[in-house]
Design an enzyme around this catalytic site. Structure first.
Site, short mmCIF file in Angstrom:
data_model
loop_
_atom_site.label_atom_id
_atom_site.label_comp_id
_atom_site.label_asym_id
_atom_site.label_seq_id
_atom_site.Cartn_x
_atom_site.Cartn_y
_atom_site.Cartn_z
N THR A 1 0.83 -1.20 0.00
CA THR A 1 0.00 0.00 0.00
C THR A 1 0.87 1.26 0.00
O THR A 1 2.01 1.23 0.48
CB THR A 1 -0.90 -0.01 1.26
N ASP A 2 0.30 2.36 -0.47
CA ASP A 2 1.02 3.66 -0.40
C ASP A 2 1.09 4.16 1.05
O ASP A 2 1.86 5.08 1.34
CB ASP A 2 0.34 4.71 -1.29
N GLU A 3 0.30 3.55 1.96
CA GLU A 3 0.25 4.06 3.33
C GLU A 3 1.58 3.88 4.06
O GLU A 3 1.84 4.53 5.07
CB GLU A 3 -0.91 3.42 4.10
N LYS B 1 2.40 -3.39 7.24
CA LYS B 1 2.66 -3.57 5.80
C LYS B 1 4.10 -3.16 5.48
O LYS B 1 4.77 -3.81 4.68
CB LYS B 1 1.68 -2.74 4.96
N TYR C 1 -1.65 -0.60 10.96
CA TYR C 1 -1.81 -1.27 9.65
C TYR C 1 -0.60 -0.97 8.76
O TYR C 1 0.05 -1.88 8.25
CB TYR C 1 -3.10 -0.81 8.97
P1 NAD Z 1 -9.48 -7.49 2.14
O1 NAD Z 1 -9.48 -7.21 3.60
O2 NAD Z 1 -10.71 -7.22 1.35
O3 NAD Z 1 -9.11 -9.02 1.88
C1 NAD Z 1 -8.09 -9.67 2.58
C2 NAD Z 1 -8.19 -11.17 2.31
O4 NAD Z 1 -7.11 -11.81 3.00
C3 NAD Z 1 -9.48 -11.81 2.81
O5 NAD Z 1 -10.01 -12.69 1.85
C4 NAD Z 1 -9.05 -12.56 4.06
O6 NAD Z 1 -9.85 -13.71 4.31
C5 NAD Z 1 -7.62 -12.93 3.71
N1 NAD Z 1 -6.79 -13.14 4.91
C6 NAD Z 1 -6.67 -12.32 5.98
N2 NAD Z 1 -5.86 -12.88 6.90
C7 NAD Z 1 -5.45 -14.07 6.37
C8 NAD Z 1 -4.58 -15.09 6.83
N3 NAD Z 1 -3.99 -15.02 8.04
N4 NAD Z 1 -4.36 -16.16 6.03
C9 NAD Z 1 -4.97 -16.26 4.82
N5 NAD Z 1 -5.81 -15.34 4.35
C10 NAD Z 1 -6.04 -14.25 5.11
O7 NAD Z 1 -8.23 -6.69 1.56
P2 NAD Z 1 -8.06 -5.91 0.18
O8 NAD Z 1 -8.60 -4.56 0.32
O9 NAD Z 1 -8.51 -6.77 -0.93
O10 NAD Z 1 -6.47 -5.78 0.13
C11 NAD Z 1 -5.67 -6.83 -0.42
C12 NAD Z 1 -4.20 -6.46 -0.32
O11 NAD Z 1 -3.97 -5.24 -1.03
C13 NAD Z 1 -3.72 -6.22 1.11
O12 NAD Z 1 -2.43 -6.75 1.22
C14 NAD Z 1 -3.72 -4.70 1.25
O13 NAD Z 1 -2.75 -4.30 2.17
C15 NAD Z 1 -3.37 -4.29 -0.17
N6 NAD Z 1 -3.88 -2.96 -0.59
C16 NAD Z 1 -5.19 -2.63 -0.44
C17 NAD Z 1 -5.66 -1.40 -0.88
C18 NAD Z 1 -7.12 -1.01 -0.77
O14 NAD Z 1 -7.46 0.13 -1.09
N7 NAD Z 1 -8.01 -1.90 -0.38
C19 NAD Z 1 -4.77 -0.50 -1.48
C20 NAD Z 1 -3.42 -0.87 -1.61
C21 NAD Z 1 -3.00 -2.11 -1.18
P1 TYD Z 2 -10.81 3.82 4.27
O1 TYD Z 2 -11.77 3.39 3.22
O2 TYD Z 2 -10.87 3.19 5.62
O3 TYD Z 2 -9.34 3.67 3.62
P2 TYD Z 2 -7.89 4.17 4.21
O4 TYD Z 2 -8.02 4.50 5.65
O5 TYD Z 2 -7.06 2.95 4.00
O6 TYD Z 2 -7.49 5.33 3.36
O7 TYD Z 2 -10.97 5.39 4.48
C1 TYD Z 2 -10.83 6.31 3.42
C2 TYD Z 2 -10.89 7.69 4.01
O8 TYD Z 2 -12.23 7.92 4.52
C3 TYD Z 2 -9.96 7.89 5.20
O9 TYD Z 2 -9.45 9.23 5.16
C4 TYD Z 2 -10.86 7.72 6.41
C5 TYD Z 2 -12.21 8.21 5.92
N1 TYD Z 2 -13.40 7.54 6.50
C6 TYD Z 2 -14.43 8.30 7.05
O10 TYD Z 2 -14.38 9.55 7.07
N2 TYD Z 2 -15.51 7.65 7.58
C7 TYD Z 2 -15.61 6.30 7.57
O11 TYD Z 2 -16.62 5.75 8.08
C8 TYD Z 2 -14.56 5.52 6.99
C9 TYD Z 2 -14.62 4.03 6.96
C10 TYD Z 2 -13.46 6.19 6.46
#
Ligand code: NAD
Ligand code: TYD
Length: 379
Positions: free
Chosen positions: A137-139, A189, A185
């Protein structure tokens, strides 16, 4: 059938993982695609109904922390490539329970790396054509300054640049930006990214890391901003906006992320890092207004009718002000760009959630209600 490659995609039952599994299963019938997932609250096999009967797809329920089980799977399936998405992914949960994040994100990643190393090193051809691709992630880069709170024209353009197309600061995350994670988080990561790179530098394992901005689209668990708010607007429930809603995120449609992952898995350079972003910065409050207008219009309500659901609540602890990715390296070296304008992406996304109410109802029954109450009752 003899498959050309066997790939494990971890976290394939989650949001982004399900899009990656779908793309690989459909696009590469010559690959065996193993979806390895523990099925935590965030994992849902209903996300993959359309591919579950394909001959080149297999699901394995496994915890990535189970080193022995994963090593056995590597050996029995002769795994060539790993695309690692499994993680605990929600910042608010990490603030309440950091241990689970360290366990899965750090120890789980290390466990996969060590098992892959043992198996691949036992082969005569060692690391030929093997790949450990870690999705991050960019975070991990921390927060950028908001030097332009009103927004200026973005310095970047893409074929699909949105009508909005603002930047809220002078600086952007590039691949060499120093890591500076703030939340449990992002700290977990960051640690996993370091382990992946260490396995390349120490043992010569072929690895790639990509750091992506906020994704949105179908199948996202409704604890994240966009699906949570779509669902709440539909039900006319309050929309909890953290702080003043001024925080900025860079939004990318999830299928564009999956396309980037496909491209990088096949064409990316070993040991490289690629940033993946939407060239698409939005303040939370502005995005929320777009979502409200879209949901209202698609439900036949007066657009904007539900603005009164906006409820400002106590800010998230350590809330990062701004994320914005410069993904020109990926654009320049591998020719990737976002394919959708944000306005199109949001329209598709809102339509999908409204048309898949059953998917939402199945997720939001049971434990979800309790989580939601616990999360918001003190705000
Ligand atoms: P998500 O929470 O929707 O899905 C995570 C999946 O991992 C789930 O299916 C869960 O069952 C599985 N999982 C969790 N713990 C596990 C374990 N111990 N063993 C096996 N499986 C396990 O997450 P997402 O939003 O799809 O993100 C996927 C990846 O991309 C993550 O690594 C996250 O850090 C990264 N990412 C997400 C975003 C975003 O905006 N959602 C952006 C950048 C990077
Ligand atoms: P989120 O979807 O949790 O992604 P991330 O924290 O990984 O960026 O949140 C996106 C943005 O929205 C973040 O600045 C937090 C804000 N947010 C709210 O204001 N209210 C909410 O209920 C949630 C879930 C997020």
């Amino acid at each position: 059938m003899e498959y050309k490659k066997t790939i494990v995609i971890t976290g394939g039952a989650g949001f982004i993982g399900s899009h990656v599994v779908r793309l690989f299963v459909n696009k590469y019938p010559e690959y065996k695609v193993i979806n390895l997932d523990k099925l935590t609250y965030a994992g849902n096999l209903a996300n993959l109904k359309d591919v579950e009967n394909k001959p080149n797809y297999r699901f394995v329920k496994m915890d990535i922390c189970d080193f022995d089980a994963f090593l056995s799977l590597m050996r029995s399936e002769h795994v060539d490539g790993i695309i690692h998405l499994a993680a605990e992914s929600h910042v608010d949960r990490s603030i309440k329970d950091p241990f689970t994040f360290a366990r899965t994100n750090v120890m789980g990643t290390l466990s996969l790396l060590q098992a892959a190393k043992l198996y691949w090193e036992s082969l005569p051809e060692k690391y030929d054509n093997k790949m450990f691709y870690h999705i991050s992630t960019d975070e991990v880069y921390g927060a950028l300054e908001m030097t332009h709170p009103e927004g200026v024209e973005s310095p970047f353009t893409t074929a699909a640049s949105s009508q909005h197309h603002h930047a809220y600061g002078e600086t952007f995350f590039v691949e060499t930006t120093k890591y500076n994670p703030h939340s449990p988080y992002s700290a977990s990561k960051a640690s996993s990214d370091h382990f992946v790179r260490a396995f390349h530098d120490t043992y010569g394992m072929p690895t790639i890391v990509t750091n992506c901005s906020n994704n949105y689209g179908p199948f996202q668990f409704p604890e994240k901003l966009i699906p949570l708010f779509i669902n709440n607007i539909r039900q006319r429930k309050p929309l909890p906006v953290y702080g003043k809603g001024e925080n900025v995120r860079d939004w990318l449609y999830v299928e564009d992320h999956a396309r980037a992952i496909d491209l990088i898995f096949h064409k990316g350079k070993v040991a490289e890092t690629y940033n993946i972003g939407g060239f698409n910065e939005w303040k939370n409050i502005d995005i929320i207004k777009v979502v409200i207008n879209t949901v209202d219009r698609l439900l036949g309500r007066e657009p904007g009718e539900d603005m009164n659901l906006i409820t400002f609540v106590t800010d998230r602890l350590g809330h990062d002000a701004r994320y914005a990715i410069d993904s020109r390296k990926l654009q320049r070296e591998l020719g990737w760009e976002p394919s959708l304008q944000f306005e199109e992406g949001i329209e598709k996304t809102v339509k999908w959630y409204l048309e898949n109410q059953e998917w939402m109802n199945n997720i939001t029954s049971g434990d979800y209600e309790k989580y939601y109450d616990d999360m918001y009752k003190n705000r």
